[in-house]
Design a protein around this motif. Structure first.
Motif, PDB file in Angstrom:
ATOM      1  N   PHE A 108      38.348  25.372  33.558  1.00  0.00           N
ATOM      2  CA  PHE A 108      37.624  25.575  34.808  1.00  0.00           C
ATOM      3  C   PHE A 108      36.254  24.898  34.750  1.00  0.00           C
ATOM      4  CE2 PHE A 108      34.924  27.948  37.745  1.00  0.00           C
ATOM      5  CZ  PHE A 108      35.715  27.989  38.891  1.00  0.00           C
ATOM      6  N   ARG A 117      42.862  28.825  38.858  1.00  0.00           N
ATOM      7  CA  ARG A 117      42.335  30.113  39.275  1.00  0.00           C
ATOM      8  C   ARG A 117      43.082  31.200  38.502  1.00  0.00           C
ATOM      9  NH1 ARG A 117      39.187  27.168  41.047  1.00  0.00           N
ATOM     10  NH2 ARG A 117      38.319  27.005  43.157  1.00  0.00           N
ATOM     11  N   GLN A 240      44.959  25.075  40.850  1.00  0.00           N
ATOM     12  CA  GLN A 240      44.356  25.219  42.167  1.00  0.00           C
ATOM     13  C   GLN A 240      45.136  24.460  43.230  1.00  0.00           C
ATOM     14  OE1 GLN A 240      41.484  27.085  43.270  1.00  0.00           O
ATOM     15  NE2 GLN A 240      42.599  26.572  45.139  1.00  0.00           N
ATOM     16  N   GLY A 330      33.917  31.536  41.081  1.00  0.00           N
ATOM     17  CA  GLY A 330      35.125  31.074  41.735  1.00  0.00           C
ATOM     18  C   GLY A 330      36.340  31.004  40.833  1.00  0.00           C
ATOM     19  N   LEU A 331      36.185  31.395  39.556  1.00  0.00           N
ATOM     20  CA  LEU A 331      37.312  31.316  38.627  1.00  0.00           C
ATOM     21  C   LEU A 331      38.458  32.250  39.031  1.00  0.00           C
ATOM     22  CD1 LEU A 331      38.683  30.499  35.951  1.00  0.00           C
ATOM     23  CD2 LEU A 331      37.204  32.164  34.777  1.00  0.00           C
ATOM     24  N   ASP A 333      40.787  34.411  41.733  1.00  0.00           N
ATOM     25  CA  ASP A 333      41.271  34.563  43.102  1.00  0.00           C
ATOM     26  C   ASP A 333      42.236  35.746  43.095  1.00  0.00           C
ATOM     27  OD1 ASP A 333      42.265  34.468  45.646  1.00  0.00           O
ATOM     28  OD2 ASP A 333      42.526  32.293  45.682  1.00  0.00           O
ATOM     29  N   ASP A 351      36.808  41.288  40.623  1.00  0.00           N
ATOM     30  CA  ASP A 351      36.526  39.967  40.055  1.00  0.00           C
ATOM     31  C   ASP A 351      35.114  39.874  39.522  1.00  0.00           C
ATOM     32  OD1 ASP A 351      34.854  39.696  42.276  1.00  0.00           O
ATOM     33  OD2 ASP A 351      36.211  38.374  43.357  1.00  0.00           O
ATOM     34  N   ALA A 356      36.776  33.625  44.147  1.00  0.00           N
ATOM     35  CA  ALA A 356      36.806  32.351  44.883  1.00  0.00           C
ATOM     36  C   ALA A 356      36.099  32.458  46.218  1.00  0.00           C
ATOM     37  CB  ALA A 356      38.247  31.896  45.069  1.00  0.00           C
TER      38      ALA A 356
END
Length: 357
Positions: A108, A117, A240, A330-331, A333, A351, A356
């Motif tokens: 990432f 993700r 992704q 954003g890693l 989702d 999260d 994300a």
């Protein structure tokens, strides 16, 4: 095994991409696009034949993925360590993978947040430093040779970080006060039995095999190093580009993953048998009953990826030189997973502000 699932035996890290792109995954594009455009007839999954990957094994061999994916064929590829699986994922040779946190973090950051993700957790715990007779304290490790599964994988970073905390110097070329040598788990098991290695930081069931079959003992259970003994060991990650192009396929896989994790939790005795049967099908031989029971007692299977632990994992990787600094905003989702949990009236997973959205 369900008829819509095809599996391929473990592939060595060297040449893994060439093997997959040339044979198992002919549709993968040279630029890593793989299944990222147009309709698809298959989903390509990477995993390990380890106890810490039991949700993958149960999902594959117990029909949970098959039931969730319907007409979409699942092609499964077994790997030996996370960096090799991430290499295949990044090249577009597979679409989704069960891996440890450090390889996911690495790709990432290196891709500037464009590669993968994390869409769910799979397992927590189940890793230990197991050593030969005669090593009873950290001080006894001076001058020894200790294995990890692969350079930069989750156990490799944990080993180097713990050694540093004990005052030992290591380097990535295998020199230092303690020589860390990345070695496949099966090979490390044999070398320790033969006296050619002094120990290894290993995932389950290899740690339990060494204790019960190899005359070794646990010097450090990694759970002792984390608050409440909880740390992420196995995650479910997706490319992704594949997630963007095929969200419904990813959601279907998540349904199978969630079903497998919940089945394991609700059927512990049957799960031990099913996991051992799956390992036998993957490797050619079952584990002893005592080994599988001990291994599973050290692992917690959960869809929670334990995102709050990730800043500490990054700091450790940077300190040990196995990854560069960077943001992991954003890693995660977890939206599709939390939607599925909501339909089951189950609690959302967090999260930790690294999502994300």
């Amino acid at each position: 095994m369900p008829s819509s699932i095809r599996t391929h035996s473990a592939i060595a890290a060297a040449g893994v991409i060439a093997a997959l792109l040339a044979g198992c995954a002919p549709a993968a594009a040279a630029d890593g696009g793989g299944n990222d455009g147009g309709p698809i007839s298959e989903l390509r999954l990477g995993y390990f034949a380890n106890a810490t990957h039991a949700p993958a094994l149960v999902g594959l061999h117990g029909g949970h993925f098959d039931a969730a994916l319907g007409d979409l064929e699942l092609t499964a590829h077994a790997f030996g360590a996370g960096p090799a699986a991430i290499e295949a994922l990044s090249a577009g040779a597979i679409d989704v993978a069960y891996v440890g946190p450090n390889p996911a973090i690495n790709t990432f950051i290196q891709s500037g947040g464009e590669s993968v993700r994390i869409i769910a957790g799979a397992a927590s715990g189940g890793a230990a430093l197991v050593v030969r007779e005669g090593i009873e304290s950290p001080a006894d490790l001076a001058g020894t040779i200790i294995a990890s599964p692969q350079l930069g994988n989750t156990q490799d970073v944990a080993l180097r970080e713990w050694l540093a905390d004990q005052g030992f110097e290591t380097d990535l070329s295998g020199r230092g006060d303690v020589r860390v040598t990345p070695t496949a788990n099966a090979q490390a098991f044999r070398l320790i039995q033969q006296g050619d290695l002094d120990g290894a930081w290993m995932p389950e069931p290899w740690a339990s095999r060494l204790v019960l079959e190899g005359g070794a003992h646990v010097l450090v259970d990694e759970a002792e190093l984390w608050d409440d003994g909880a740390f992420p060991t196995t995650l479910l990650v997706v490319r992704q580009g594949f997630l963007d192009a095929h969200p419904e396929a990813v959601k279907a896989l998540l349904e199978g993953h969630l079903a497998a994790v919940q089945w394991i939790a609700r059927n512990p005795a049957a799960a031990a048998v099913a996991i051992n049967d799956a390992i036998a099908a993957e490797t050619g031989a079952p584990l002893g009953d005592a080994v599988i029971d001990r291994a599973l007692s050290h692992v917690d299977f959960t869809v929670d990826p334990l995102a709050a632990a990730f800043p500490a994992l990054i700091e450790a990787g940077v300190r040990q030189g196995t990854q560069r600094e960077g943001s992991i905003d954003g890693l995660f989702d977890l939206g599709p997973l939390n939607d599925l949990l909501a339909t089951r009236s189950q609690a959302r997973v967090s999260d930790a502000g690294l999502g994300a959205e």
